[in-house]
Design a protein around this motif. Structure first.
Motif, PDB file in Angstrom:
ATOM      1  N   THR A   6      32.094  94.177  53.016  1.00 15.68           N
ATOM      2  CA  THR A   6      33.244  94.137  53.518  1.00 15.68           C
ATOM      3  C   THR A   6      34.442  93.219  52.846  1.00 15.68           C
ATOM      4  OG1 THR A   6      31.697  93.787  55.537  1.00 15.68           O
ATOM      5  CG2 THR A   6      34.193  92.676  55.928  1.00 15.68           C
ATOM      6  N   ARG A  10      38.116  94.239  52.035  1.00 14.21           N
ATOM      7  CA  ARG A  10      39.610  93.828  52.466  1.00 14.21           C
ATOM      8  C   ARG A  10      40.531  94.217  51.533  1.00 14.21           C
ATOM      9  NH1 ARG A  10      38.662  90.652  56.766  1.00 14.21           N
ATOM     10  NH2 ARG A  10      37.703  90.998  58.571  1.00 14.21           N
ATOM     11  N   LYS A  68      44.165  89.855  53.879  1.00 12.18           N
ATOM     12  CA  LYS A  68      43.677  89.569  55.298  1.00 12.18           C
ATOM     13  C   LYS A  68      42.038  89.407  55.535  1.00 12.18           C
ATOM     14  CE  LYS A  68      47.277  91.255  57.956  1.00 12.18           C
ATOM     15  NZ  LYS A  68      47.959  93.223  57.216  1.00 12.18           N
ATOM     16  N   ASP A  70      41.278  85.871  56.195  1.00  9.47           N
ATOM     17  CA  ASP A  70      40.842  83.863  56.949  1.00  9.47           C
ATOM     18  C   ASP A  70      40.022  84.236  58.011  1.00  9.47           C
ATOM     19  OD1 ASP A  70      43.906  85.268  57.113  1.00  9.47           O
ATOM     20  OD2 ASP A  70      44.010  84.473  58.533  1.00  9.47           O
ATOM     21  N   ASP A  71      39.367  85.120  58.689  1.00 14.66           N
ATOM     22  CA  ASP A  71      38.361  85.298  59.926  1.00 14.66           C
ATOM     23  C   ASP A  71      36.862  85.209  58.894  1.00 14.66           C
ATOM     24  OD1 ASP A  71      38.860  88.112  58.240  1.00 14.66           O
ATOM     25  OD2 ASP A  71      38.221  88.869  59.868  1.00 14.66           O
ATOM     26  N   LEU A  72      37.150  85.417  58.138  1.00 10.10           N
ATOM     27  CA  LEU A  72      35.871  84.972  57.269  1.00 10.10           C
ATOM     28  C   LEU A  72      35.504  84.292  56.087  1.00 10.10           C
ATOM     29  CD1 LEU A  72      35.396  89.096  55.693  1.00 10.10           C
ATOM     30  CD2 LEU A  72      34.220  87.601  58.136  1.00 10.10           C
ATOM     31  N   CYS A  73      36.923  83.921  55.262  1.00 10.21           N
ATOM     32  CA  CYS A  73      37.247  83.418  54.236  1.00 10.21           C
ATOM     33  C   CYS A  73      37.806  81.973  54.877  1.00 10.21           C
ATOM     34  CB  CYS A  73      36.979  83.496  53.154  1.00 10.21           C
ATOM     35  SG  CYS A  73      36.274  84.807  52.873  1.00 10.21           S
ATOM     36  N   ARG A  89      33.483  81.063  55.722  1.00  9.24           N
ATOM     37  CA  ARG A  89      33.378  79.925  56.616  1.00  9.24           C
ATOM     38  C   ARG A  89      31.868  79.715  57.003  1.00  9.24           C
ATOM     39  NH1 ARG A  89      38.141  78.877  58.655  1.00  9.24           N
ATOM     40  NH2 ARG A  89      39.911  80.097  58.656  1.00  9.24           N
ATOM     41  N   GLU A  91      30.776  78.830  59.759  1.00 10.15           N
ATOM     42  CA  GLU A  91      30.338  79.720  61.043  1.00 10.15           C
ATOM     43  C   GLU A  91      30.468  80.985  60.476  1.00 10.15           C
ATOM     44  OE1 GLU A  91      33.556  78.315  60.511  1.00 10.15           O
ATOM     45  OE2 GLU A  91      34.877  79.608  60.898  1.00 10.15           O
ATOM     46  N   VAL A  92      31.427  81.756  60.031  1.00 12.81           N
ATOM     47  CA  VAL A  92      30.986  83.041  59.813  1.00 12.81           C
ATOM     48  C   VAL A  92      29.379  83.298  58.728  1.00 12.81           C
ATOM     49  CG1 VAL A  92      31.693  84.969  57.974  1.00 12.81           C
ATOM     50  CG2 VAL A  92      33.192  83.206  58.960  1.00 12.81           C
ATOM     51  N   SER A  95      26.946  82.769  61.795  1.00 14.27           N
ATOM     52  CA  SER A  95      27.064  83.871  62.787  1.00 14.27           C
ATOM     53  C   SER A  95      26.154  84.985  61.645  1.00 14.27           C
ATOM     54  CB  SER A  95      28.015  84.358  63.399  1.00 14.27           C
ATOM     55  OG  SER A  95      28.391  85.462  62.732  1.00 14.27           O
TER      56      SER A  95
END
Length: 652
Positions: A6, A10, A68, A70-73, A89, A91-92, A95
């Motif tokens: 993934t 990116r 792009k 920032d949803d992961l890192c 992150r 929380e990543v 989960s």
RNA sequence: GUCCCCGUAGUUCAACUGGAUAGAACGUUGGCCUCCGAAGCCGAAGGUUAGAGGUUCGAAUCCUCUCGGGGAUACCA
């Protein structure tokens, strides 16, 4: 979820429209080599410097701006000369661990393109007892088969038994002339291997006698050369080198004579052996004669072969069963026998095989010596069988890849075989020699069956299990750990731990390096050993038992995972890299990548265990969260070990 | 002779295949059990990556040479 994949995607997106091969550069995203550099690192900017004509640091900055992620890192870090460091992150991380733990594959994906692999491993000679030299091929091949299968490939494992060669002629000859009928009745396989060793010893004795004059002459010549080079040596660098080489040549020649004399003495000092050696002169030729007769279908020899084979096979079967090694097929050399003649005829008719010095050869470009497919005396060779095997496999399995897990000393044979296979039309199969180093003794010398005094494999397995028993089931230790185990449980545990020690000692080395078989060392239950990892598993099992939870998916999904402590976070990150470890095993076919991962994970767990109380955690939520981490670690260790062919126990 | 592989802490091995201050284990050594299993954990010492050149932003890794070890080299497998 393929986390690394993934992240690479990116980067590929960010590079798209900017550089020519975004996918290729995106491959340079990998788990960080050092925790100080974050969780993942992308070494992409530096190699682009020349191509783009911009400073690497600038490229890295621009790349990060386009990225792009920032949803992961967390925001990426850029360091000179152009390193990009990523930190996931929390929380990543949480989960991902949580979704992995409820998946029976622990979140590991499967290949997009399923390939058919034929793996050739173990391949012992059935006429002689299995020894330590066979363990590497068997264990490495088995592990590769398991990993490939798990990752979604179609795998056909084949044990290419040596059941038709010269060794069988020796056993047949031995049986006809030297058998001890009572011993054969009582323990047939033991008697057959005694006969094999006896014939072998007599043959090498006769060869020694015959080669002695030549050895003496070699010493004389080497000595002569030595004195010649000695005169010229003073001050001249090239001559000095020659002098050194000559000195070594003399030493080697003398050592060779010593070896020869040893062999001779061993037989001559034994009146019985001596007498046999005289009565059965030219034994090698006679034994070969038995082989030839067998191949020609001589009823007596064929009957003996048919009688011996099931005995030998069931002996092998016992070892394999004990090691939990299975094969889809066990097509030995005899299986291909009838295909050899037509194959050679086809090759000849097509002009691919040509006569030379009475033999029939395939001349392979790039090799000095040709590959012989038929001897001057009409007999076929193992190259012939290997070609027939390729042909058969193509016809029945249509493999994309063929792996030969065989000793590195056969490298040239395989290079030649693969080249020959290409010239006769099998270039589309990716054939690879999965070479491994020699199994040596403590002096660094290879183990050999010819010496006669080699330890059999089953003896070694017993020995390893025995030592595991002494260490693991030491009464004092069991008492300290408050473990009450029945005798049966103790035996099961030491069997699991002992066999694991042998397998793991083999798998954890880079397969290409030589490997010293030192039983004392490998059953040391400290450091990078299977026992350490199995012990981690047992501790985890014990925690879960004491917590009185049954780790079901329902239980796992209602837990909120928190990763506040560094030790918790590091453990979670480690867990997610299981998949990377598996894929990297396939990259060059190194099971040692997996052992390294599992050992690192077990160590990480030990740190966590020490720093973070689980059952006595401050809050019920934290307790549950840590229990989940324990469970995830246990599952990963168990699955990982199973892909190495190694089992676990709940208490040890 | 020709070709192939290898040389990393005292020892056994790593180093994601060209990335950051070369990492683990064993051994040596200093701490940690009234606390989920101490086969454990935390720390220290230990290196001119055999040697010399070269390639480039960057070399244990690629190239050349030298030294040392192992292997293969037409009728064994």
């Amino acid at each position: 979820m393929k986390l690394t994949e993934t992240l690479r995607d990116r980067f590929a997106q960010a590079l798209d429209g900017w550089v020519d091969q975004p996918q290729e550069y995106a491959q340079r995203v990998a788990p960080a080599r050092d925790p100080r550099f974050g969780d993942y690192q992308a070494n992409i900017a530096m190699p682009l410097e020349k191509k783009l004509g911009i400073k690497a640091l600038e490229i890295a900055n621009q790349l990060v701006a386009r990225l792009k992620i920032d949803d992961l890192c967390l925001p990426p870090e850029v360091l000179p000369p152009g390193f990009i460091n990523l930190r996931l992150r929390p929380e990543v991380l949480a989960s991902l661990v949580q979704s992995a733990v409820v998946d029976e594959r622990l979140g590991v994906g499967q290949v997009a393109q399923r390939l058919t692999y034929v793996i050739d491993y173990s391949s012992p000679n059935v006429a002689k007892p299995m020894h330590v030299g066979h363990i590497r091929s068997t264990v490495i091949g088995d592990s590769l088969a398991r990993i490939l299968r798990f990752l979604g490939h179609r795998v056909i494992s084949d044990n290419h038994l040596g059941d038709w060669g010269t060794q069988f002629g020796m056993v047949i000859y031995g049986y006809k002339h030297f058998v001890d009928a009572a011993a054969f009745e009582a323990a047939p396989v033991a008697e057959l291997s005694r006969l094999y060793r006896l014939v072998q010893q007599l043959i090498s004795y006769q060869a020694a006698v015959q080669s002695r004059p030549a050895a003496l002459e070699l010493i004389a010549r080497a000595t002569e050369k030595l004195s010649m080079t000695q005169e010229r040596a003073a001050g001249n660098k090239k001559a000095e080198k020659e002098f050194k080489a000559a000195t070594r040549a003399v030493e080697e020649a003398e050592q060779a004579l010593i070896d020869i004399d040893k062999k001779i003495a061993r037989v001559q000092s034994d009146p019985l052996l001596n007498q046999l050696a005289i009565q059965h002169s030219e034994l090698e030729t006679r034994a070969q004669g038995e082989t030839v007769k067998l191949h020609q279908g001589d009823p007596e020899n064929l009957a003996l072969w048919e009688r011996f084979m099931p005995l030998c096979l069931s002996e092998l079967e016992q070892v394999y069963r004990r090691l939990s090694i299975t094969f889809d097929y066990q097509y030995g050399e005899s299986f291909y026998h009838a295909m050899l003649e037509p194959l050679v005829e086809r090759l000849t008719a097509a002009g691919l095989a040509k006569p030379s010095d009475g033999a029939l050869c395939i001349f392979v470009p790039g090799f000095d010596a040709p590959m012989l497919v038929r001897k001057a005396d009409g007999a076929f060779l193992y190259a012939t069988t290997d070609l027939a095997t390729i042909e058969y496999r193509q016809e029945h399995f249509q493999p994309d890849v063929m792996l030969y897990v065989v000793d590195h000393r056969q490298g040239e044979h395989f290079n030649k075989l693969f080249a020959a296979a290409r010239t006769i039309g099998y270039g589309h199969i990716d054939m690879q020699h999965i070479a491994f180093g020699t199994v040596t003794d403590k002096e660094g010398k290879p183990y050999k069956t010819r010496e006669g005094s080699v330890m059999g494999l089953d003896y070694l397995l017993d020995e390893a299990v025995d030592r595991a028993y002494q260490v693991v089931c030491d009464p004092e230790r069991l008492q300290r750990a408050n473990l009450q185990m029945s005798e049966v449980e103790q035996r099961t545990v030491s069997e699991t731990v002992g066999l694991a020690a042998i397998k793991y000692a083999d798998l954890c080395h880079n397969r290409t390096s030589d490997y010293v078989f030192d039983l004392n060392q490998m059953v040391q239950l400290e450091g990078n050993t299977a026992a350490y990892i199995q012990y981690s598993y047992a501790r985890i099992a014990n925690i879960l038992k004491n917590a009185e939870v049954s780790p079901t998916n329902a239980w796992a999904s209602q837990i909120g995972l928190t990763l506040a402590e560094p030790a918790e976070r590091d453990l979670a990150l480690n867990l997610l890299q299981f998949e990377d470890a598996l894929w990297s095993c396939l990259d060059g076919y190194y099971p040692s990548q997996l052992t390294a991962y599992l050992y690192a994970l077990a160590r990480q767990f030990a740190s966590f265990y020490d720093l973070c109380p689980v059952l006595k955690a401050d809050t019920a939520e934290l307790r549950a969260s840590r229990l989940l981490l324990c469970h995830a670690t246990g599952s990963t260790l168990k699955l990982g070990l199973s892909l190495l062919g190694i089992g676990v126990v709940d208490r040890m």
